[in-house]
Motif scaffolding. Structure first.
Motif, short mmCIF file in Angstrom:
data_model
loop_
_atom_site.label_atom_id
_atom_site.label_comp_id
_atom_site.label_asym_id
_atom_site.label_seq_id
_atom_site.Cartn_x
_atom_site.Cartn_y
_atom_site.Cartn_z
N TRP A 144 0.80 -1.22 0.00
CA TRP A 144 0.00 0.00 0.00
C TRP A 144 0.84 1.27 0.00
CZ3 TRP A 144 0.66 2.76 4.54
CH2 TRP A 144 1.17 2.03 5.63
N MET A 145 2.11 1.18 0.44
CA MET A 145 2.95 2.38 0.39
C MET A 145 3.37 2.72 -1.04
SD MET A 145 3.55 4.31 2.98
CE MET A 145 5.18 5.06 2.88
N ASN A 146 3.19 1.76 -1.95
CA ASN A 146 3.48 2.02 -3.36
C ASN A 146 2.27 2.58 -4.09
OD1 ASN A 146 6.22 1.06 -3.37
ND2 ASN A 146 5.41 -1.01 -3.16
N LYS A 147 1.19 2.79 -3.38
CA LYS A 147 0.00 3.42 -3.94
C LYS A 147 0.01 4.89 -3.55
CE LYS A 147 -1.59 -0.61 -5.32
NZ LYS A 147 -1.69 -0.97 -6.75
N LYS A 148 -0.20 5.75 -4.53
CA LYS A 148 -0.10 7.18 -4.25
C LYS A 148 -1.09 7.65 -3.19
CE LYS A 148 0.80 11.53 -6.60
NZ LYS A 148 0.96 12.20 -7.91
N PRO A 149 -2.35 7.23 -3.21
CA PRO A 149 -3.27 7.68 -2.15
C PRO A 149 -2.77 7.31 -0.76
CG PRO A 149 -4.51 6.73 -3.96
CD PRO A 149 -3.06 6.43 -4.23
N ALA A 150 -2.20 6.11 -0.61
CA ALA A 150 -1.69 5.70 0.70
C ALA A 150 -0.48 6.52 1.09
CB ALA A 150 -1.32 4.21 0.66
N LEU A 151 0.37 6.85 0.12
CA LEU A 151 1.54 7.69 0.40
C LEU A 151 1.10 9.08 0.87
CD1 LEU A 151 4.59 8.20 0.34
CD2 LEU A 151 4.36 8.79 -2.09
N LEU A 152 0.09 9.62 0.21
CA LEU A 152 -0.43 10.93 0.62
C LEU A 152 -1.04 10.87 2.01
CD1 LEU A 152 -2.10 12.18 -2.71
CD2 LEU A 152 0.24 12.53 -1.88
N ALA A 153 -1.74 9.76 2.30
CA ALA A 153 -2.33 9.59 3.64
C ALA A 153 -1.23 9.48 4.69
CB ALA A 153 -3.22 8.34 3.66
N PHE A 154 -0.14 8.80 4.34
CA PHE A 154 1.01 8.68 5.25
C PHE A 154 1.58 10.07 5.57
CE2 PHE A 154 5.56 8.28 6.00
CZ PHE A 154 5.63 7.28 6.96
N GLY A 155 1.73 10.89 4.54
CA GLY A 155 2.23 12.24 4.75
C GLY A 155 1.28 13.07 5.58
N GLY A 159 2.03 14.69 9.34
CA GLY A 159 1.92 16.11 9.61
C GLY A 159 1.43 16.36 11.03
N PHE A 160 0.47 15.54 11.47
CA PHE A 160 -0.03 15.65 12.83
C PHE A 160 0.93 15.04 13.84
CE2 PHE A 160 -4.00 16.52 10.64
CZ PHE A 160 -4.59 17.47 11.47
N LEU A 161 1.52 13.89 13.50
CA LEU A 161 2.45 13.25 14.43
C LEU A 161 3.65 14.14 14.72
CD1 LEU A 161 2.49 9.54 13.15
CD2 LEU A 161 1.28 10.48 15.13
N PHE A 162 4.15 14.81 13.68
CA PHE A 162 5.26 15.74 13.87
C PHE A 162 4.88 16.84 14.85
CE2 PHE A 162 7.78 19.46 12.98
CZ PHE A 162 9.05 18.97 12.73
N GLY A 163 3.70 17.41 14.66
CA GLY A 163 3.23 18.46 15.54
C GLY A 163 3.03 17.97 16.96
N TRP A 164 2.53 16.76 17.13
CA TRP A 164 2.31 16.22 18.47
C TRP A 164 3.63 16.01 19.20
CZ3 TRP A 164 -1.80 12.07 16.74
CH2 TRP A 164 -2.98 12.74 16.39
N SER A 190 -2.52 23.90 18.75
CA SER A 190 -1.63 23.56 17.64
C SER A 190 -2.37 22.91 16.47
CB SER A 190 -0.54 22.60 18.12
OG SER A 190 -1.06 21.29 18.34
N PHE A 191 -3.67 22.69 16.61
CA PHE A 191 -4.39 21.91 15.60
C PHE A 191 -4.26 22.51 14.21
CE2 PHE A 191 -8.25 21.37 13.04
CZ PHE A 191 -8.24 19.99 12.89
N TYR A 192 -4.48 23.80 14.06
CA TYR A 192 -4.46 24.40 12.73
C TYR A 192 -3.05 24.42 12.13
CZ TYR A 192 -9.29 25.74 13.50
OH TYR A 192 -10.64 25.70 13.72
N PHE A 193 -2.03 24.54 12.98
CA PHE A 193 -0.65 24.46 12.50
C PHE A 193 -0.34 23.04 12.04
CE2 PHE A 193 -0.66 28.04 15.45
CZ PHE A 193 -0.02 29.01 14.69
N ASP A 194 -0.80 22.05 12.80
CA ASP A 194 -0.59 20.66 12.41
C ASP A 194 -1.36 20.33 11.14
OD1 ASP A 194 0.87 20.47 14.74
OD2 ASP A 194 -0.77 19.60 15.90
N LEU A 195 -2.56 20.88 11.03
CA LEU A 195 -3.35 20.66 9.82
C LEU A 195 -2.65 21.27 8.61
CD1 LEU A 195 -5.96 19.66 8.48
CD2 LEU A 195 -7.01 21.87 9.06
N ALA A 196 -2.07 22.45 8.77
CA ALA A 196 -1.34 23.08 7.67
C ALA A 196 -0.16 22.22 7.24
CB ALA A 196 -0.85 24.47 8.10
N HIS A 197 0.55 21.64 8.21
CA HIS A 197 1.67 20.76 7.90
C HIS A 197 1.18 19.51 7.17
CE1 HIS A 197 5.54 18.63 9.55
NE2 HIS A 197 5.48 18.65 8.23
#
Length: 229
Positions: A144-155, A159-164, A190-197
Motif C-alpha cells: 500500500w505504500m506504493n500506492k499514491k493515495p496511501a503515500l499521501l495519507a502517510f504524509g 503532519g499531525f504526528l510531527f506536531g504532536w 496547535s491543531f491548525y498548524f498541524d493541519l497546515a503541515h
C-alpha cells in the motif's frame, strides 16, 4: 539487516519512553531532557554505521538529500508549518530505506536550523523528522505504500504526528508537564498548524512523488546506492 532493524525499533521505542517519562516527570530541567533526547536520537545512527561501512558515494547522496531538504525550508520561512522538507524526508526513506530516511530527516533539521536558529527544540525536530523518514523506510516494501493515495495519507498523518511530538517540547518548555489542562490546551491550539503541515505534505508529495521516486530509484539501481535487502 533484520538484526539492525530490530535495533532501530528498540532505539525508537527507547526514545519514545524517554520522551514520555521526562515530559511527565520533569518541570524545569528541559535542557537536560533535550540533551538526553539527542543521545537517544543518535543511537540508531551509530548502531547502523558501526555495522556496515558506507561507500563515499552513498555518503555524498545522503549529504545532497539532506542539503536539499534543509534548503527547502528557507523559501517557505514566512509560512508556518508549510515546508517541502517533510515530503523530501519521506521520499528519501521510501526509496533508500529507514536508515537513510532517518539520517536525512534528523540532519536536515540540524542543518536548516543553522539558518532558522539552533536551540533546545532542535533535538525534538531531529527526532520527529528522523522518525518520519525511518517509518517511511520501514514500510516501503508494503504494497500500500506504493500506492499514491496511501503515500499521501502517510504524509497527512505524519503532519499531525510531527506536531504532536513538537508539542511535547512546548509542554516541557512552558513547565506545563503534569498539568493536563495545560497539555490539552497546547494540543488544541496547535491543531491548525498541524493541519497546515499535514495538508502541505499532501500537496508536496503529490507534486514531487512521481518524478523524485523515478529519479532516485534510477540512481539506486544504476549505482547500487544504499540498495541493501
Amino acid at each position: 539487516m533484520e538484526r539492525s532493524r530490530r535495533w532501530m525499533i528498540a532505539s525508537a521505542a527507547f526514545s519514545l519512553i524517554v520522551l514520555i517519562l521526562f515530559t511527565t516527570m520533569m518541570d524545569e530541567h528541559y535542557m537536560l531532557l533535550s540533551f538526553i533526547l539527542v543521545i537517544a536520537v543518535l543511537i540508531p545512527f551509530f548502531m547502523r554505521f558501526e555495522r556496515r561501512k558506507m561507500e563515499t558515494r552513498e555518503l555524498v547522496l545522503l549529504a545532497v538529500l539532506t542539503a536539499v531538504a534543509a534548503v527547502s525550508r528557507i523559501p517557505f520561512a514566512a509560512l508556518p508549518n508549510v515546508k517541502p522538507v517533510s515530503a523530501i524526508v519521506i521520499l528519501s526513506g521510501l526509496v533508500f530505506g529507514g536508515e537513510a530516511g532517518f539520517i536525512v530527516g534528523a540532519m536536515s533539521a540540524l542543518v536548516s536550523n543553522l539558518y532558522f536558529g539552533q536551540g533546545p527544540w532542535t533535538p525534538w525536530q531531529m527526532f520527529a523528522w528522523g522518525m518520519m523518514g525511518l517509518t517511511a523506510g520501514m514500510l516501503r516494501r508494503t504494497w500500500w505504500m506504493n500506492k499514491k493515495p496511501a503515500l499521501l495519507a502517510f504524509g497527512f498523518i505524519w503532519g499531525f504526528l510531527f506536531g504532536w511530538i513538537m508539542n511535547l517540547w512546548v509542554v516541557v518548555d512552558t513547565a506545563a508537564a503534569g498539568n493536563w489542562h495545560s497539555v490539552v490546551l497546547v494540543y488544541i491550539q496547535s491543531f491548525y498548524f498541524d493541519l497546515a503541515h499535514a495538508l502541505s505534505n499532501v500537496v508536496f508529495l503529490a507534486i514531487l512523488a512521481g518524478g523524485w521516486i523515478k529519479v532516485l530509484k534510477r540512481f539506486r539501481k544504476k549505482y547500487g546506492l544504499l540498495d541493501r535487502k
